[in-house]
Write a protein that holds these residues in place. Structure first.
Motif, short mmCIF file in Angstrom:
data_model
loop_
_atom_site.label_atom_id
_atom_site.label_comp_id
_atom_site.label_asym_id
_atom_site.label_seq_id
_atom_site.Cartn_x
_atom_site.Cartn_y
_atom_site.Cartn_z
N SER A 9 -28.73 -38.47 -0.11
CA SER A 9 -27.96 -37.91 1.00
C SER A 9 -26.91 -36.94 0.49
CB SER A 9 -27.27 -39.02 1.80
OG SER A 9 -28.21 -39.96 2.23
N LEU A 10 -26.23 -37.35 -0.61
CA LEU A 10 -25.20 -36.50 -1.19
C LEU A 10 -25.81 -35.19 -1.70
CD1 LEU A 10 -22.22 -36.32 -1.97
CD2 LEU A 10 -22.77 -37.47 -4.11
N LEU A 13 -26.55 -32.93 1.21
CA LEU A 13 -25.30 -32.33 1.71
C LEU A 13 -24.87 -31.18 0.81
CD1 LEU A 13 -23.06 -32.92 3.91
CD2 LEU A 13 -21.84 -34.14 2.11
N PHE A 14 -24.92 -31.41 -0.49
CA PHE A 14 -24.52 -30.38 -1.45
C PHE A 14 -25.42 -29.16 -1.37
CE2 PHE A 14 -21.93 -32.81 -4.89
CZ PHE A 14 -21.01 -33.15 -3.92
N PHE A 17 -24.54 -27.13 1.73
CA PHE A 17 -23.23 -26.49 1.64
C PHE A 17 -23.21 -25.40 0.57
CE2 PHE A 17 -20.15 -29.71 3.75
CZ PHE A 17 -20.94 -29.65 4.89
N LEU A 18 -23.91 -25.64 -0.54
CA LEU A 18 -23.97 -24.59 -1.58
C LEU A 18 -24.74 -23.37 -1.07
CD1 LEU A 18 -24.47 -26.69 -4.84
CD2 LEU A 18 -22.47 -25.32 -4.22
N ALA A 20 -24.87 -22.46 2.06
CA ALA A 20 -23.92 -21.80 2.97
C ALA A 20 -22.87 -21.03 2.17
CB ALA A 20 -23.24 -22.84 3.87
N GLY A 21 -22.44 -21.61 1.06
CA GLY A 21 -21.45 -20.93 0.22
C GLY A 21 -22.01 -19.65 -0.38
N TRP A 23 -24.45 -17.87 0.85
CA TRP A 23 -24.57 -16.89 1.95
C TRP A 23 -23.21 -16.27 2.25
CZ3 TRP A 23 -22.21 -17.27 6.83
CH2 TRP A 23 -22.50 -16.20 7.67
N GLY A 24 -22.21 -17.10 2.33
CA GLY A 24 -20.87 -16.59 2.62
C GLY A 24 -20.39 -15.63 1.55
N PHE A 25 -20.70 -15.97 0.31
CA PHE A 25 -20.29 -15.13 -0.81
C PHE A 25 -20.92 -13.74 -0.72
CE2 PHE A 25 -20.79 -14.00 -5.44
CZ PHE A 25 -19.46 -13.78 -5.67
N ALA A 27 -22.36 -12.47 2.07
CA ALA A 27 -22.05 -11.86 3.36
C ALA A 27 -20.67 -11.19 3.37
CB ALA A 27 -22.11 -12.91 4.47
N THR A 28 -19.76 -11.73 2.56
CA THR A 28 -18.41 -11.15 2.54
C THR A 28 -18.27 -10.11 1.43
OG1 THR A 28 -17.72 -13.06 1.24
CG2 THR A 28 -17.22 -13.11 3.58
N TRP A 34 -13.34 -8.41 -3.09
CA TRP A 34 -12.25 -9.36 -2.93
C TRP A 34 -11.26 -9.23 -4.07
CZ3 TRP A 34 -11.30 -11.30 1.50
CH2 TRP A 34 -12.35 -11.57 2.40
N SER A 38 -7.50 -8.34 -3.61
CA SER A 38 -6.49 -9.29 -4.08
C SER A 38 -5.49 -8.61 -5.00
CB SER A 38 -7.20 -10.44 -4.82
OG SER A 38 -6.29 -11.34 -5.32
#
Lengths: 107, 226
Positions: A9-10, A13-14, A17-18, A20-21, A23-25, A27-28, A34, A38
């Motif tokens: 299960s862990l 989940l990882f 989320f990874l 998604a991370g 994709w976010g990385f 996508a941004t 950055w 910064s």
């Protein structure tokens, strides 16, 4: 519960989320935009934020969008309201001994 | 992890009022419940340690991903409980805003975000323990879930509020913020693992601190006291 189910299960989940991370990385815009932004923000902060920590003659600084949008009066009213509520709560607790104060010793 | 880094005046006034009132309401309920129910003495010490650790790690920004940092709010929630966890979120946000990390006007919104992380982590941890999970997978999963809740709430707050001066329509803003939420989910895995290791260590030396005393009583002392 069996251990393989817990770690399975862990791992699930990882993985989600990874993904998604990642994709976010992407996508941004990844790391470079950055990092540039910064660095620029840091430089601007150093430039604008330099000076004495305490400066009485500087007065109270109100955020630009509030000042330029003509919302200083509303902002001041809000601050005054919060101050009145805060003082009111303080007086209430002081005068009436709080909210049933006697029943809350630390155990 | 989730923390709104927008500057002062970024949100419209109505949104600032809304999130501040919701934050005040949450803290009001928390304070009322603490005063009514009291708190365990050992939780006070844990809350102090948790607040210090959370505040310290708050300031360690990773500039690569647009200013993402760890919060340790999942760990705080598991150790100190949901009530003290919410209060710690408020204190850490006030101190951070005083240093210019996060807007003063957004303390209410950021308190909601970080308190939600602690609250969800606490209840997820206890639920998983109730399902007979071991300490490490339970705490790692709980912290990761709590942090993801905070990330989603952060995204929702920004999208609902809108950003003053932004040329992005609400739909495009939602997509841009979605990327940021995704990034936070990735970092939640790292922070979840860190939380899991800390809780596992505490469970090995002082299982009573993490609610595992009657589950994993050590056979012999480890030579470490806390």
């Amino acid at each position: 519960m069996q251990r393989w189910k817990q770690y399975g299960s862990l791992a699930g989940l990882f993985t989600a989320f990874l993904a998604a991370g990642y994709w976010g990385f992407t996508a941004t815009g990844g790391a470079l935009p950055w990092a540039k932004r910064s660095a620029k923000a840091l430089q601007r902060g150093t430039k604008d934020g330099g000076g004495a920590l305490v400066d009485v003659s500087r007065g109270i600084v109100v955020a630009g969008p509030i000042r330029k949008g003509g919302l200083v009066l509303e902002f001041g009213g809000l601050v005054a309201l919060l101050v009145v509520i805060g003082i009111g709560l303080y007086v209430y607790v002081d005068r009436y001994g709080g909210f049933e104060d006697g029943e809350r010793p630390a155990r | 992890m989730a923390h709104i880094h927008l500057g002062e005046g970024s949100f419209p006034l109505w949104a600032l009022v809304l999130w501040t009132l919701l934050g005040v309401g949450l803290i009001g309920v928390v304070v009322y419940r603490v005063r009514k129910g009291g708190i365990e003495t050992h939780q006070i010490a844990l809350a102090g340690i948790g607040a210090a650790a959370s505040f310290a790690i708050f300031q360690l920004n990773i500039p690569v991903w647009g200013g993402i940092h760890m919060n340790l709010t999942g760990l705080v929630g598991i150790l100190a409980g949901p009530l003290l966890g919410a209060l710690i979120a408020l204190v850490v946000n006030i101190f951070s805003a005083a240093l210019g990390h996060g807007a003063v006007g957004l303390i209410g919104a950021n308190t909601l975000v970080n308190a939600s992380e602690a609250i969800v982590a606490y209840y997820a941890f206890n639920t998983l323990l109730g399902l007979d999970w071991d300490g490490f997978p339970a705490s790692t999963s709980a912290a990761t879930l709590g942090l993801s809740a905070g990330a989603f709430l952060m995204g929702a707050i920004i999208v609902v509020s809108g950003v003053n001066g932004s040329a992005l329509p609400r739909g495009d803003l939602a997509i841009a913020v979605g990327g940021l939420v995704g990034l936070n989910l990735g970092v939640a895995v790292l922070e979840g693992l860190l939380t899991g290791f800390v809780v596992q260590f505490l469970a090995s030396v002082r299982p009573d601190l993490v609610g595992l005393a009657d589950r994993e009583t050590p056979d012999e002392t480890t030579g470490v006291t806390a």
